[in-house]
Design an enzyme around this catalytic site. Structure first.
Site, PDB file in Angstrom:
ATOM      1  N   CYS A 276       0.750  -0.996   0.007  1.00  0.00           N
ATOM      2  CA  CYS A 276       0.033  -0.076  -0.066  1.00  0.00           C
ATOM      3  C   CYS A 276       1.020   1.446   0.129  1.00  0.00           C
ATOM      4  O   CYS A 276       0.609   2.232  -0.749  1.00  0.00           O
ATOM      5  CB  CYS A 276      -0.835  -0.223   1.263  1.00  0.00           C
ATOM      6  SG  CYS A 276      -0.216  -0.074   2.887  1.00  0.00           S
ATOM      7  N   HIS A 334      -3.085   1.589   6.728  1.00  0.00           N
ATOM      8  CA  HIS A 334      -3.257   1.522   5.359  1.00  0.00           C
ATOM      9  C   HIS A 334      -3.012   2.852   4.677  1.00  0.00           C
ATOM     10  O   HIS A 334      -3.149   3.993   5.513  1.00  0.00           O
ATOM     11  CB  HIS A 334      -4.728   1.050   4.951  1.00  0.00           C
ATOM     12  CG  HIS A 334      -4.652   0.982   3.453  1.00  0.00           C
ATOM     13  ND1 HIS A 334      -4.050   0.423   2.570  1.00  0.00           N
ATOM     14  CD2 HIS A 334      -5.760   1.706   2.662  1.00  0.00           C
ATOM     15  CE1 HIS A 334      -4.522   0.390   1.243  1.00  0.00           C
ATOM     16  NE2 HIS A 334      -5.491   1.110   1.445  1.00  0.00           N
ATOM     17  N   ASP A 357      -7.149   5.819  -3.821  1.00  0.00           N
ATOM     18  CA  ASP A 357      -6.332   4.933  -3.160  1.00  0.00           C
ATOM     19  C   ASP A 357      -6.190   3.848  -4.472  1.00  0.00           C
ATOM     20  O   ASP A 357      -6.820   3.105  -4.999  1.00  0.00           O
ATOM     21  CB  ASP A 357      -7.248   4.011  -2.198  1.00  0.00           C
ATOM     22  CG  ASP A 357      -6.430   2.778  -1.428  1.00  0.00           C
ATOM     23  OD1 ASP A 357      -5.339   2.799  -2.027  1.00  0.00           O
ATOM     24  OD2 ASP A 357      -7.172   2.411  -0.553  1.00  0.00           O
ATOM     25  N   ASN A 397     -14.633   4.192  10.214  1.00  0.00           N
ATOM     26  CA  ASN A 397     -15.515   4.212  10.824  1.00  0.00           C
ATOM     27  C   ASN A 397     -16.115   3.205  11.303  1.00  0.00           C
ATOM     28  O   ASN A 397     -17.008   2.891  12.050  1.00  0.00           O
ATOM     29  CB  ASN A 397     -16.522   5.399  10.445  1.00  0.00           C
ATOM     30  CG  ASN A 397     -16.162   6.575  10.463  1.00  0.00           C
ATOM     31  OD1 ASN A 397     -16.077   7.139  11.327  1.00  0.00           O
ATOM     32  ND2 ASN A 397     -16.113   7.243   9.440  1.00  0.00           N
ATOM     33  N   ASP A 399     -17.233  -0.455  13.190  1.00  0.00           N
ATOM     34  CA  ASP A 399     -17.028  -0.889  14.645  1.00  0.00           C
ATOM     35  C   ASP A 399     -16.192  -2.173  14.647  1.00  0.00           C
ATOM     36  O   ASP A 399     -16.453  -2.914  13.623  1.00  0.00           O
ATOM     37  CB  ASP A 399     -18.366  -1.268  15.151  1.00  0.00           C
ATOM     38  CG  ASP A 399     -19.315   0.057  15.443  1.00  0.00           C
ATOM     39  OD1 ASP A 399     -18.397   1.239  15.486  1.00  0.00           O
ATOM     40  OD2 ASP A 399     -20.394   0.252  15.701  1.00  0.00           O
TER      41      ASP A 399
END
Length: 685
Positions: A276, A334, A357, A397, A399
């Protein structure tokens, strides 16, 4: 009357490069200019002089083989940002070698142009002409260009700076990695332009591709897809496991120049290999070359949500071993790219930084690319907009649900809403340090939240993780930042929340892991029994010795977990965290650093002290855009534990400005690379 005859066109390269702030490209021996600003060229006439009364001049502009515009040369110096224009400055006219100013619109397409300058004698309509070429880039200095960025410091950082820092590691211990963007090195400009030419959109419809190249949204999607080789003859082949014998281990790359020039010289065969940070750094180089402000961004604890439910599940055994049971994953870090542009296609309020990306993870519009997704839209969860906002939103974001399994059954479950995207950062403008930009992507809930504490490098909160059950709370923390060659010390605080004594079985487990994979087998574990009086708080201290982790971890990370089991109720509670071990740094010292000038040999010394408990050897590589042509490599002989070496190298700076001299030592008997860098101020000769 004798006909007007044009013998040649002088492109006034040095003057135009300076005027367009493209003088870094002087080694390309081409005229490189920015749109929305005039280019001055001089005609070399053969025979008589130019007569404004009897002679006409015209300019034909071609992009590829397509006629872009044919326009007369006027005497009006008024610049237009919306159309092509050519004019002569009548007040400063040299009739024998007249200067022509060619001005492109601020929305002109990026690419390699040819132009033909016609001289026409009135009455005879006889034409004489000469050719010229120029490469046109976006212009962040032009207020009418959609990539305009107002701050000169930011233009210097995000367009002109040919070196920088990438951040890897973990939230608690971000590691700065030097990188040479190399946008002004020989062959890099040409490789970036070739990237546009060999892209599938250009090959499918050249004329449409040329027309679309006026838009940085379009350009950025093409580049994002072309950095990886999944759908095309892109620059880099990704590889995340196995050996790298057929190419280069991604951790050994030091800059973009070697990758881009190798790709171009091979006839556009993918360079092996990238991960990456390599994909992102090379894309940043290409975008800076094309004139689009760009920076490399790291998202720590980056979620890859494969089923779009914004939940990442992690599974543990009752002894604290992390299990590979989920298609979802969390990368410890990342790395992607942000580019600056106006988003007229999305309406009001979404201009500025856009996420792109190039690492091939998911398809977008049928190809492996991602973005541009406005950072503001990610923060506001505008998942109804293009491009790829849901993917980026989940990355920062989602969980985390941690599950303990015993014989296939769930015996404990906990939820963490703050771990993912706990720190998002980039290199600061002008200074070689980390800039925290988490708040650009996420709403920080409160000054005391875990996000706030984890997102600050200066935070003194060393808490790793917490686990809680009805009867017990467990908190695990490192005593200090782990350093290679030193003992890893950590403390577990166990709190009995009930007014009854408890007998607890405790399991500790440590596994090595790569930043984007599930952990490997356990390399350290221990267990015992803990007696808790009613409402008691007990501290349990543990250590992992260097000889226990050195040969296993290297540049990898450690997944550390503790599981407590109430022997009476069989209730389980888990606390876990992943951390990196900071390596020693190479120390670079510059001789006579106050007198470093272009084209004069300078000397530097690289010092390394072996922190490991055994001998090490390896290969030392020293590089630096504008300082060293290519790389300087030397083999380091075996060095005893605690031993030091000093390696002297020489270099001849070729460019003025603040440059980065970087060194990396790839150890041959340890899975580790030691790095260091030094900023160097080079003045004119």
């Amino acid at each position: 009357m004798e006909d007007l005859k044009i013998k040649d066109v002088n492109l006034e390269i040095s003057e135009n490069l300076e005027r367009h702030r493209t003088d870094g490209f002087s080694s390309s021996e081409a005229l490189v200019v920015r749109r929305g600003a005039p280019i001055r060229v001089s005609l070399q006439l053969e025979g008589r002089a130019f007569n404004p009364t009897t002679d006409l001049l015209k300019v034909q502009i071609m992009l590829g083989v397509h006629l872009y515009v044919l326009m007369p040369v006027t005497f009006s110096k008024t610049i237009s940002y919306t159309r092509w224009k050519a004019y002569v400055d009548r007040d400063n006219l040299d009739s024998q070698n007249p200067s022509i100013f060619i001005s492109s619109p601020a929305s002109a397409s990026v690419g390699c142009y040819t132009f033909k300058m016609f001289g026409i004698t009135r009455g005879t309509n006889k034409k004489s002409y000469a050719f010229g070429k120029f490469t046109l880039l976006c212009n962040p200095w032009c207020p009418a260009d959609v990539v305009y960025i107002a701050s000169e410091d930011k233009r210097e950082e995000y367009i002109q700076n040919d070196s920088g820092l990438l951040f890897i590691g973990t939230t608690m211990n971000p590691v700065s990695r030097p990188w040479s963007f190399d946008q002004f090195e020989p062959g890099v400009l040409e490789a970036c332009l070739k990237l546009l030419q060999v892209s599938p959109p250009h090959q499918a419809n050249k004329k449409m591709d040329y027309l679309n190249r006026k838009n940085p949204v379009y350009i950025s999607r093409v580049v994002s897809a072309m950095i990886n080789s999944e759908d095309d003859c892109g620059v880099l082949k990704g590889k995340w496991e196995g050996d790298f014998k057929q190419g280069v281990n991604p951790s050994l790359w030091t800059g973009s120049g070697d990758i881009l020039t190798k790709w171009a010289e091979s006839g556009f065969k993918p360079v092996m290999y990238g991960q990456c940070w390599v994909f992102a750094a090379v894309m940043c180089t290409v975008m800076r070359v094309l004139g689009i402000p760009s920076r490399v961004v790291t998202n720590f604890n980056s979620a890859h949500d494969t089923n779009d439910n914004l939940v990442i599940e992690e599974f543990y055994s009752i002894t604290g071993q992390k299990l590979n049971r989920s298609k979802d994953s969390i990368w410890n870090f990342h790395v992607w790219v942000e580019c600056w542009m106006t988003r007229r296609d999305l309406g009001f309020g979404l201009d500025g930084w856009q996420v792109l990306d190039p690492t091939p993870q998911e398809r977008s519009g049928g190809v492996f690319c991602c973005g541009p997704a406005p950072v503001k839209a990610v923060k506001d969860r505008r998942i109804d907009l293009i491009y790829d906002i849901p993917f980026v939103y989940a990355a920062v974001n989602a969980d985390v649900h941690s599950v303990i399994l015993s014989e296939g059954k769930v015996v404990n479950y906990s939820k963490d809403t703050e771990r993912v995207g706990s720190l998002i950062c980039t290199k600061a403008v002008t200074f070689p340090r980390l800039q925290n930009i988490t708040g650009d992507y996420k709403y920080i809930r409160s000054p005391t939240s875990t996000i706030s504490s984890r997102s600050s490098r200066m935070s003194e909160d060393s808490t790793l993780s917490r686990g809680s059950s009805k009867g017990v709370l467990v908190v695990m923390s490192l005593d200090k930042t782990p350093v290679a060659g030193e003992t890893v010390s950590f403390t577990v605080k166990v709190i009995n929340k009930q007014r009854a004594a408890k007998l607890m079985k405790i399991h500790f487990n440590a596994q090595a892991k790569e930043y984007n994979h599930s952990p490997s087998d356990t390399f350290w574990e221990t267990q015992g029994v803990v007696k808790l009086a009613p409402m008691e708080v007990k501290l349990i201290r543990q250590q992992i010795l260097p000889v226990q982790y050195e040969d296993v971890v290297g540049d990898d990370l450690i997944n550390l977990a503790v599981v407590l089991e109430d022997l009476a109720s069989q209730e389980q509670v888990l606390a876990s965290e992943e951390f990196n071990i900071a390596s020693t740094q190479l120390i670079i010292q510059i001789s006579n650093k106050e007198t470093i000038v272009c084209d004069k040999e300078q000397a530097a010394t690289v010092t390394f002290t072996n922190p490991f408990s055994h001998m090490v050897s390896g290969v030392l590589t020293v590089a630096g855009a504008g300082l060293i042509q290519g790389k300087v490599q030397s083999r380091i002989l075996p060095l005893l534990p605690g031993g030091s070496l000093k390696q002297r190298i020489t270099f001849i700076p070729s460019k003025v400005g603040i440059k980065m001299l970087q060194a990396s030592l790839a150890l041959s008997n340890v899975n580790s690379t030691i790095r260091g860098f030094k900023m160097v101020s080079v003045s004119g000769a």
